[in-house]
Motif scaffolding. Structure first.
Motif, PDB file in Angstrom:
ATOM      1  N   PHE A 110     -23.124 -55.534 -60.802  1.00 49.80           N
ATOM      2  CA  PHE A 110     -23.586 -54.875 -59.579  1.00 49.80           C
ATOM      3  C   PHE A 110     -24.104 -53.466 -59.904  1.00 49.80           C
ATOM      4  N   ARG A 111     -25.063 -53.006 -59.127  1.00 47.66           N
ATOM      5  CA  ARG A 111     -25.491 -51.609 -59.166  1.00 47.66           C
ATOM      6  C   ARG A 111     -24.769 -50.902 -58.021  1.00 47.66           C
ATOM      7  N   VAL A 112     -24.059 -49.838 -58.341  1.00 46.81           N
ATOM      8  CA  VAL A 112     -23.212 -49.204 -57.331  1.00 46.81           C
ATOM      9  C   VAL A 112     -23.506 -47.709 -57.230  1.00 46.81           C
ATOM     10  N   LYS A 113     -23.598 -47.231 -55.990  1.00 45.10           N
ATOM     11  CA  LYS A 113     -23.690 -45.799 -55.717  1.00 45.10           C
ATOM     12  C   LYS A 113     -22.572 -45.427 -54.753  1.00 45.10           C
ATOM     13  N   ILE A 114     -22.013 -44.260 -54.959  1.00 55.50           N
ATOM     14  CA  ILE A 114     -20.964 -43.741 -54.081  1.00 55.50           C
ATOM     15  C   ILE A 114     -21.524 -42.541 -53.332  1.00 55.50           C
ATOM     16  N   VAL A 115     -21.460 -42.591 -52.011  1.00 52.20           N
ATOM     17  CA  VAL A 115     -22.010 -41.535 -51.162  1.00 52.20           C
ATOM     18  C   VAL A 115     -20.846 -40.735 -50.589  1.00 52.20           C
ATOM     19  N   ILE A 116     -20.829 -39.422 -50.857  1.00 52.02           N
ATOM     20  CA  ILE A 116     -19.743 -38.565 -50.373  1.00 52.02           C
ATOM     21  C   ILE A 116     -20.307 -37.245 -49.851  1.00 52.02           C
ATOM     22  N   PRO A 117     -19.546 -36.565 -48.973  1.00 49.90           N
ATOM     23  CA  PRO A 117     -19.910 -35.194 -48.600  1.00 49.90           C
ATOM     24  C   PRO A 117     -19.738 -34.268 -49.799  1.00 49.90           C
ATOM     25  N   SER A 118     -20.431 -33.158 -49.783  1.00 48.67           N
ATOM     26  CA  SER A 118     -20.375 -32.224 -50.905  1.00 48.67           C
ATOM     27  C   SER A 118     -19.010 -31.553 -51.053  1.00 48.67           C
ATOM     28  N   HIS A 119     -18.383 -31.184 -49.940  1.00 49.04           N
ATOM     29  CA  HIS A 119     -17.117 -30.441 -49.989  1.00 49.04           C
ATOM     30  C   HIS A 119     -17.223 -29.256 -50.944  1.00 49.04           C
ATOM     31  N   GLY A 120     -18.411 -28.630 -50.979  1.00 49.80           N
ATOM     32  CA  GLY A 120     -18.608 -27.454 -51.826  1.00 49.80           C
ATOM     33  C   GLY A 120     -19.099 -27.744 -53.229  1.00 49.80           C
ATOM     34  N   LEU A 121     -19.270 -29.012 -53.573  1.00 50.25           N
ATOM     35  CA  LEU A 121     -19.712 -29.363 -54.928  1.00 50.25           C
ATOM     36  C   LEU A 121     -21.112 -28.841 -55.212  1.00 50.25           C
ATOM     37  N   ILE A 122     -21.997 -28.927 -54.210  1.00 47.94           N
ATOM     38  CA  ILE A 122     -23.382 -28.482 -54.413  1.00 47.94           C
ATOM     39  C   ILE A 122     -23.431 -26.956 -54.514  1.00 47.94           C
ATOM     40  N   SER A 123     -22.777 -26.270 -53.582  1.00 47.90           N
ATOM     41  CA  SER A 123     -22.834 -24.802 -53.582  1.00 47.90           C
ATOM     42  C   SER A 123     -22.178 -24.208 -54.824  1.00 47.90           C
ATOM     43  N   SER A 124     -21.237 -24.952 -55.424  1.00 47.83           N
ATOM     44  CA  SER A 124     -20.572 -24.454 -56.638  1.00 47.83           C
ATOM     45  C   SER A 124     -21.313 -24.848 -57.911  1.00 47.83           C
ATOM     46  N   GLY A 125     -22.377 -25.661 -57.783  1.00 48.72           N
ATOM     47  CA  GLY A 125     -23.169 -26.054 -58.934  1.00 48.72           C
ATOM     48  C   GLY A 125     -22.564 -27.139 -59.798  1.00 48.72           C
ATOM     49  N   LYS A 126     -21.571 -27.853 -59.276  1.00 45.93           N
ATOM     50  CA  LYS A 126     -20.892 -28.888 -60.068  1.00 45.93           C
ATOM     51  C   LYS A 126     -21.666 -30.199 -60.131  1.00 45.93           C
ATOM     52  N   VAL A 127     -22.667 -30.357 -59.260  1.00 43.65           N
ATOM     53  CA  VAL A 127     -23.501 -31.556 -59.262  1.00 43.65           C
ATOM     54  C   VAL A 127     -24.964 -31.132 -59.271  1.00 43.65           C
ATOM     55  N   LYS A 128     -25.857 -32.052 -59.673  1.00 43.56           N
ATOM     56  CA  LYS A 128     -27.271 -31.730 -59.855  1.00 43.56           C
ATOM     57  C   LYS A 128     -28.047 -31.903 -58.555  1.00 43.56           C
ATOM     58  N   LEU A 129     -28.582 -30.813 -58.034  1.00 45.00           N
ATOM     59  CA  LEU A 129     -29.380 -30.857 -56.819  1.00 45.00           C
ATOM     60  C   LEU A 129     -30.725 -31.516 -57.101  1.00 45.00           C
ATOM     61  N   VAL A 130     -31.065 -32.536 -56.304  1.00 43.92           N
ATOM     62  CA  VAL A 130     -32.313 -33.269 -56.551  1.00 43.92           C
ATOM     63  C   VAL A 130     -33.294 -33.215 -55.388  1.00 43.92           C
ATOM     64  N   GLY A 131     -32.873 -32.701 -54.224  1.00 47.21           N
ATOM     65  CA  GLY A 131     -33.831 -32.628 -53.137  1.00 47.21           C
ATOM     66  C   GLY A 131     -33.217 -32.251 -51.805  1.00 47.21           C
ATOM     67  N   ASP A 132     -34.124 -32.092 -50.835  1.00 53.90           N
ATOM     68  CA  ASP A 132     -33.720 -31.820 -49.453  1.00 53.90           C
ATOM     69  C   ASP A 132     -34.102 -33.014 -48.591  1.00 53.90           C
ATOM     70  N   LEU A 133     -33.348 -33.187 -47.508  1.00 51.42           N
ATOM     71  CA  LEU A 133     -33.552 -34.344 -46.643  1.00 51.42           C
ATOM     72  C   LEU A 133     -33.372 -33.921 -45.196  1.00 51.42           C
TER      73      LEU A 133
END
Length: 531
Positions: free
Chosen positions: A35-58
């Motif tokens: 299977f191809r699997v993606k997990i969708v979660i809220p940021s809970h501050g992950l984006i603002s802290s730079g812990k994940v790679k920002l790829v776009g706006d929606l």
């Protein structure tokens, strides 16, 4: 086939409770099966802290990605979704905005078009409703780990970007948001059950018992409901390797090389390791709790949540988990005096994850350390340096939950070779096998939920069984309160060893994530048959 798991928390990015274990471990096994699997979660501050790679706006939301074990995480951020407190004061606002963000994500089709959308617990229900507004092309699963029994006004749906006259695609036809809300009386899990193609929960007992899932959402949903048991990614041998990697040097020094005996782990944990935590431990996310624990700086505490070691070894009773009355920590508070009155050699170690709202319960536990300094220690917060060591050292594990849909903590205990004293409720009534019924194939004892006397007596009985196996004599048998347990122990003083083996075997044969994924795939195949 592409599957999206939609959840409020998931390892390795965000984990607060047991929910954080499930999506990622199911996903790992699904990936192994193609299977191809993606997990969708809220940021809970992950984006603002730079812990994940920002790829776009929606359309006002930020989207970031993170890859781990061939699983892609889609992290949705912006505004309240950047609040680092996962289940804090802005939880409802975050729930509303997360639902809207998932709807925008699906509308964009820029990040994939899943065949199956798998939603976890009430925090994802608005996202589920949005998904059925966007398209009828995908199938949906709603996974109930814990019933919230929450009611939400229609305005909450409107705030999430859903128009009361929006039409959504149900398995049996089309309905408006307003009609759906009215039919389900605003009850969020009932709305989810009405909308989803399948409802999944985590144990048969939780599905059908009084006060369980079908009692709440309605018996009419029984036909679409299925059970997928949770699992654990722990194994005894892997835990042993991990503990030795962390502690071997001090274990060799402390035990003069006797590191092969389980009793040695217990003595080392109680008299040495419990007071020598890793740097920054215990890790306490809430600064208010940290400040509270700093004030506990007289023996047996050392400030900052740290504790002094025990002076003497003894039968070790362990309890872990999120600090709440649901988990039965208050029942333990009432049981401890009786336990120690009858069996004064017992050592009780509690490893709770504390929350500010439950600080009174935390302080009741901490007070017991002062009342019984030779017997009780409380390490509040995350203590990864000794967490698995504690499991390899323990003789008895307590799971006195008032209700428990499943109870992954019981699996972690059993696979570590610890028999479990468990409330006979929900998943605990299925995972734990009572030795009074199953003999040496049993894995613990059941007690009545909320009954501190039963908890105390069962703890004394099981601690006696386990300690007698070490000592191989009859000196402790007078402490046993159950005639059945006493008869078993009189016939086999080494019963404790066989129960440990049964605990490990029970989990390895029945409750791995591989087994769980096989159950889940059968649910998916009901929705989209595989040729």
């Amino acid at each position: 086939m592409e599957v999206w798991m939609v959840t409020f928390e998931s390892k390795p990015l965000v984990k607060v409770g047991g929910l954080g274990e499930v999506p990622v471990n199911l996903s790992k096994e699904l990936v192994k099966k193609g299977f191809r699997v993606k997990i969708v979660i809220p940021s809970h501050g992950l984006i603002s802290s730079g812990k994940v790679k920002l790829v776009g706006d929606l359309e006002g939301f930020k989207v970031a990605t993170y890859r781990w074990n061939n699983i892609e995480f889609l992290v949705l951020g912006g505004n309240v979704l950047e609040d680092p407190e996962v289940y804090g004061q802005r939880l409802v606002e975050k729930f509303i905005v997360f639902g809207k963000a998932v709807g925008k994500l699906l509308e964009s089709r820029a990040f994939g078009e899943p065949k199956i959308l798998h939603f976890h617990d009430w925090h994802s229900v608005l996202a589920l409703v949005h998904s059925k507004r966007v398209s009828a092309d995908h199938k949906t699963v709603f996974h109930i780990h814990m019933l919230s029994r929450k009611y939400f006004d229609l305005n909450v749906f409107i705030e999430s970007g859903l128009n009361p006259q929006d039409r959504i695609y149900l398995p049996e036809g089309v309905i408006t948001i307003k009609e759906l809300h009215r039919e389900c009386n605003g009850l969020i899990e009932k709305i989810a059950a009405r909308v989803a193609d399948k409802v999944v929960t985590v144990s048969k007992a939780f599905l059908v018992e009084s006060g369980g899932v079908l009692d709440f959402i309605g018996k009419e949903f029984a036909e679409k409901s299925r059970v997928v048991y949770n699992g654990t990614d722990w194994s005894y041998q892997e835990n042993l390797r991990e503990v030795l990697n962390l502690h071997k040097r001090r274990l060799v020094w402390y035990t003069s090389g006797r590191i092969g005996e389980r009793k040695v782990f217990r003595e080392y944990f109680l008299k040495e390791a419990i007071s020598r935590l890793g740097e920054g431990e215990p890790k306490i996310p809430d600064p208010r709790i940290h400040e509270l624990l700093e004030s506990y700086d007289t023996p047996p505490f050392k400030g900052g949540g740290r504790v002094e070691p025990f002076k003497e070894d003894g039968p070790l009773v362990l309890m872990t988990g999120r600090l709440s009355s649901q988990k039965g920590f208050d029942v333990l508070v009432k049981a401890i005096p009786r336990i120690l009155e009858e069996f004064g050699d017992i050592r009780i170690v509690v490893l709770p994850i504390p929350f500010w709202e439950k600080r009174q319960l935390l302080e009741e536990l901490l007070k017991l350390s002062f009342d019984y300094p030779d017997n009780v220690r409380v390490l509040a917060g995350y203590v990864p340096s000794v967490y698995k060591l504690a499991h390899l050292a323990a003789d008895v594990f307590l799971a006195p939950s008032r209700y428990e849909p499943f109870g992954i903590m019981a699996l972690e205990a059993m696979v570590s070779g610890i028999p479990v004293i468990a409330s006979k409720t929900g998943g605990l009534s299925e995972t734990v096998l009572d030795i009074r019924e199953w003999g040496e194939k049993g894995t613990g004892l059941h007690v009545k939920p909320g009954d501190s006397t039963e908890l105390a007596l069962a703890t004394i009985d099981m601690a006696t069984v386990m300690e007698t196996a070490y000592r191989e004599d009859t000196t402790l048998l007078s402490k046993v309160t159950s005639e059945k347990v006493l008869n078993m122990l009189q016939q086999d003083l080494k019963l404790g060893y066989r129960i440990r083996e049964s605990c490990i075997k029970r989990v390895e044969e029945c409750f791995t994530w591989e087994k769980s994924s096989e159950q889940l795939i059968k649910v998916y195949e009901e929705l989209i048959p595989q040729r």
